[in-house]
Design a protein around this motif. Structure first.
Motif, PDB file in Angstrom:
ATOM      1  N   ASN A 115       1.036 -40.893 -93.285  1.00 33.29           N
ATOM      2  CA  ASN A 115       0.102 -41.630 -94.131  1.00 33.29           C
ATOM      3  C   ASN A 115       0.647 -43.037 -94.368  1.00 33.29           C
ATOM      4  OD1 ASN A 115      -1.860 -42.433 -95.942  1.00 33.29           O
ATOM      5  ND2 ASN A 115      -1.355 -40.935 -97.523  1.00 33.29           N
ATOM      6  N   PRO A 116       0.759 -43.855 -93.307  1.00 37.63           N
ATOM      7  CA  PRO A 116       1.429 -45.158 -93.430  1.00 37.63           C
ATOM      8  C   PRO A 116       0.679 -46.147 -94.323  1.00 37.63           C
ATOM      9  CG  PRO A 116       0.376 -44.950 -91.276  1.00 37.63           C
ATOM     10  CD  PRO A 116       0.271 -43.614 -91.936  1.00 37.63           C
ATOM     11  N   ARG A 117      -0.630 -45.991 -94.459  1.00 38.63           N
ATOM     12  CA  ARG A 117      -1.400 -46.902 -95.306  1.00 38.63           C
ATOM     13  C   ARG A 117      -1.356 -46.494 -96.783  1.00 38.63           C
ATOM     14  NH1 ARG A 117      -7.207 -47.081 -92.827  1.00 38.63           N
ATOM     15  NH2 ARG A 117      -6.773 -44.845 -92.644  1.00 38.63           N
ATOM     16  N   ILE A 118      -0.655 -45.401 -97.067  1.00 38.33           N
ATOM     17  CA  ILE A 118      -0.504 -44.888 -98.441  1.00 38.33           C
ATOM     18  C   ILE A 118      -1.885 -44.699 -99.085  1.00 38.33           C
ATOM     19  CG2 ILE A 118       0.765 -45.142-100.610  1.00 38.33           C
ATOM     20  CD1 ILE A 118       2.618 -47.044 -99.297  1.00 38.33           C
ATOM     21  N   VAL A 119      -2.723 -43.961 -98.387  1.00 40.76           N
ATOM     22  CA  VAL A 119      -4.043 -43.610 -98.912  1.00 40.76           C
ATOM     23  C   VAL A 119      -3.905 -42.368 -99.783  1.00 40.76           C
ATOM     24  CG1 VAL A 119      -6.391 -42.927 -98.291  1.00 40.76           C
ATOM     25  CG2 VAL A 119      -5.129 -44.554 -96.857  1.00 40.76           C
ATOM     26  N   ILE A 120      -4.486 -42.400-100.976  1.00 37.99           N
ATOM     27  CA  ILE A 120      -4.453 -41.239-101.862  1.00 37.99           C
ATOM     28  C   ILE A 120      -5.857 -40.967-102.381  1.00 37.99           C
ATOM     29  CG2 ILE A 120      -2.059 -41.596-102.557  1.00 37.99           C
ATOM     30  CD1 ILE A 120      -3.095 -42.721-105.200  1.00 37.99           C
ATOM     31  N   ARG A 121      -6.093 -39.703-102.722  1.00 41.29           N
ATOM     32  CA  ARG A 121      -7.354 -39.304-103.342  1.00 41.29           C
ATOM     33  C   ARG A 121      -7.065 -38.915-104.788  1.00 41.29           C
ATOM     34  NH1 ARG A 121     -10.516 -34.763-100.442  1.00 41.29           N
ATOM     35  NH2 ARG A 121     -12.132 -35.550-101.837  1.00 41.29           N
TER      36      ARG A 121
END
Length: 412
Positions: free
Chosen positions: A80-86
Motif C-alpha cells: 500500500n505505497p500510497r498509504i490509502v486507508i478506509r
C-alpha cells in the motif's frame, strides 16, 4: 426480466442468501498482502516455555516473533505505497485505546517494558490501518488469509506430535506446540476458530464438503487434545448464534442444526461420564470452581488499592501478570493496564461489531463475523488479548473487515 438484467440490478457487495461470494477475485490477491498478514499473525504467536523438539532459547523465539512486526510494517507499506486507508469506527476506537495506552505507559513505573509494549501496539495498529483498503471484499480476503495462518499454526502442532509426542503432551497431558512453543490455550484458540469458520463456510456453500470435513476432523482432534473448556464453550455458543443468523435462509443450516441436536443428545447421554472426565482434567471440584486458581489472582488484583487516576486509566501495558502469576482474564488484565477507560472502549467496539452484524445483510460474512465476535467474548473471560496486540484482536479485525461495505469498483 432476464437473468442478466437481474444480475445487473443486484446491489454490489451483498451476499445473497444461500450463495457463496465470488471466488474469481481470489486470483487477484496480492501475495505480499498475505505475507504481511502472516507476519502479523506470527508476531502475536507469543512463545511460551513449553519444551520443543529443537531446544531453541526462549529469548531467540521472542526476537523472531517480535521482529516479525517490522517485516509486517515493511510489507504493508510495499503493498500500500500510497498509504490509502478506509476510515471505520472500529479501528478509530482501537486507535484511541492505543494512544491512551502509550501515554499511560510512558508514565508507568516500569517505563521500558510498558513503553516498548505500547510502541509495539502502535506499530501493530498502523499495519491494520494500512490493510483497510482490502476490507469488505466479497472474496473475504482477510478471512482467507487468517484461515491459512490457522492451518499453518495447527500444522506445526501436528508436526510436533509426530516428531516429539512426549514434548507435545508434556504439560499435564494437554496438547501444546512442540515445534513452535504454542501454549495449550492458544492451540485450542486456533483449532476452535478453524472449526467454527469451516462449519459456517460449509453451511453457506463457500467451501466444499471435503475441505470442510478435513478441517473439522483435524480441528476437533486438536481441540480435544488441548483439554481447553473455554474454547469448546466458545465454539458451541459462537456456532449456535452464527447458525441462528442463517437459519431462515439456508436449508442446509436447518438440516445441520437438527442433525447436530440429535447427535449431541445421543453422544451426551451415552458418553456423559467420559465428557465429565475430560472437562474435569483431573481437578477437584474446588479447583474447577476457582477456574484453576484464576479467581484467586483476580480477587487479589481487584482488592489492591491504587490511585484514582490509575483506576481510571491503568498502570500501562504489562505482561498480563500480577505478583508473578498470570491473570488469564482479558477484563481483569485490561483493568490493570488501562483501567476503566480500557474496559469501556473494548465494550464499545464489541457492541459495535455485534450491532453491525445484526444490521448486515444475511449471508456468510455476517455469520462468520458473529462467530468470531461471540467466540472472542466468551474466551475473554479466561484469556487476555483485546487490549493489546494479540491473536484475539486479529480475530476481531477479520470480523470488522467482513461487516464493512464493499470497496468501490476499481479500488483494491
Amino acid at each position: 426480466m432476464t437473468v442478466v438484467e437481474r444480475l445487473r440490478l443486484r446491489p454490489p457487495g451483498l451476499d445473497t442468501v444461500g450463495r457463496a461470494p465470488l471466488r474469481t477475485a481470489a486470483a487477484a490477491v496480492p501475495r505480499m498482502l498475505l505475507l504481511a498478514w502472516a507476519a502479523l499473525f506470527f508476531n502475536v504467536l507469543t512463545p511460551s516455555s513449553n519444551p520443543t523438539v529443537l531446544p531453541i532459547p526462549h529469548s531467540v523465539n521472542q526476537v523472531f516473533a517480535q521482529g516479525s512486526l517490522v517485516l509486517a510494517l515493511v510489507l504493508v507499506f510495499l503493498v500500500n505505497p500510497r498509504i490509502v486507508i478506509r476510515p471505520n469506527l472500529f479501528l478509530v476506537l482501537v486507535t484511541v485505546m492505543v494512544v491512551v495506552a502509550l501515554i499511560v505507559s510512558i508514565h508507568s513505573q516500569f517505563f521500558v517494558g510498558s513503553t516498548y509494549r505500547a510502541l509495539r501496539f502502535v506499530g501493530f495498529v498502523v499495519c491494520l490501518w494500512l490493510l483497510t483498503p482490502w476490507w469488505g471484499r466479497r472474496d473475504m480476503l482477510l478471512l482467507r488469509a487468517h484461515r491459512l495462518c490457522l492451518w499453518a499454526a495447527l500444522g506445526s502442532v501436528i508436526l510436533g506430535v509426530a516428531l516429539g509426542p512426549g514434548k507435545a503432551f508434556a504439560g499435564e497431558g494437554r496438547l501444546a506446540g512442540a515445534v513452535w512453543p504454542i501454549p495449550s490455550p492458544q492451540v485450542a484458540h486456533y483449532a476452535g476458530l478453524l472449526l467454527g469458520t469451516s462449519v459456517v463456510l460449509w453451511m453457506c456453500r463457500v467451501i466444499g464438503g471435503r475441505h470442510a470435513l478435513v478441517a473439522i476432523v483435524v480441528s476437533i482432534a486438536v481441540l480435544l487434545g488441548t483439554h481447553t473448556r473455554t474454547a469448546v464453550l466458545g465454539v458451541l455458543i459462537g456456532l449456535a448464534i452464527a447458525s441462528a443468523s442463517l437459519f431462515l435462509g439456508h436449508a442446509r443450516v436447518r438440516r445441520a442444526s437438527a442433525t447436530t441436536l440429535v447427535v449431541g443428545v445421543v453422544v451426551g447421554t451415552v458418553f456423559a461420564q467420559q465428557i465429565v472426565s475430560w472437562a474435569a482434567r483431573g481437578q477437584t471440584a474446588q479447583d474447577a470452581s476457582q477456574l484453576t486458581g484464576r479467581t484467586k489472582v483476580w480477587s487479589a488484583l481487584l482488592q489492591t488499592q491504587r490511585p484514582r487516576l490509575n483506576e481510571i486509566f491503568g498502570n500501562g501495558l504489562s505482561n498480563k501478570s500480577f505478583d508473578g502469576l498470570p491473570i488469564d482474564s482479558n477484563w481483569v488484565a485490561s483493568y490493570l493496564d488501562l483501567g476503566w477507560f480500557g474496559i469501556v472502549v473494548q465494550v464499545m467496539f464489541l457492541l459495535l461489531l455485534l450491532g453491525l452484524a445484526v444490521t448486515h445483510v444475511r449471508g456468510p460474512r455476517r455469520a462468520v463475523a458473529l462467530f468470531l465476535t461471540v467466540y472472542t467474548i466468551v474466551a475473554s473471560f479466561t484469556e487476555t488479548g483485546t487490549s493489546d496486540a494479540s491473536a484475539y484482536l486479529l480475530d476481531l479485525v477479520v470480523a470488522a473487515s467482513l461487516l464493512v461495505p464493499e470497496p468501490a469498483r476499481g479500488a483494491r
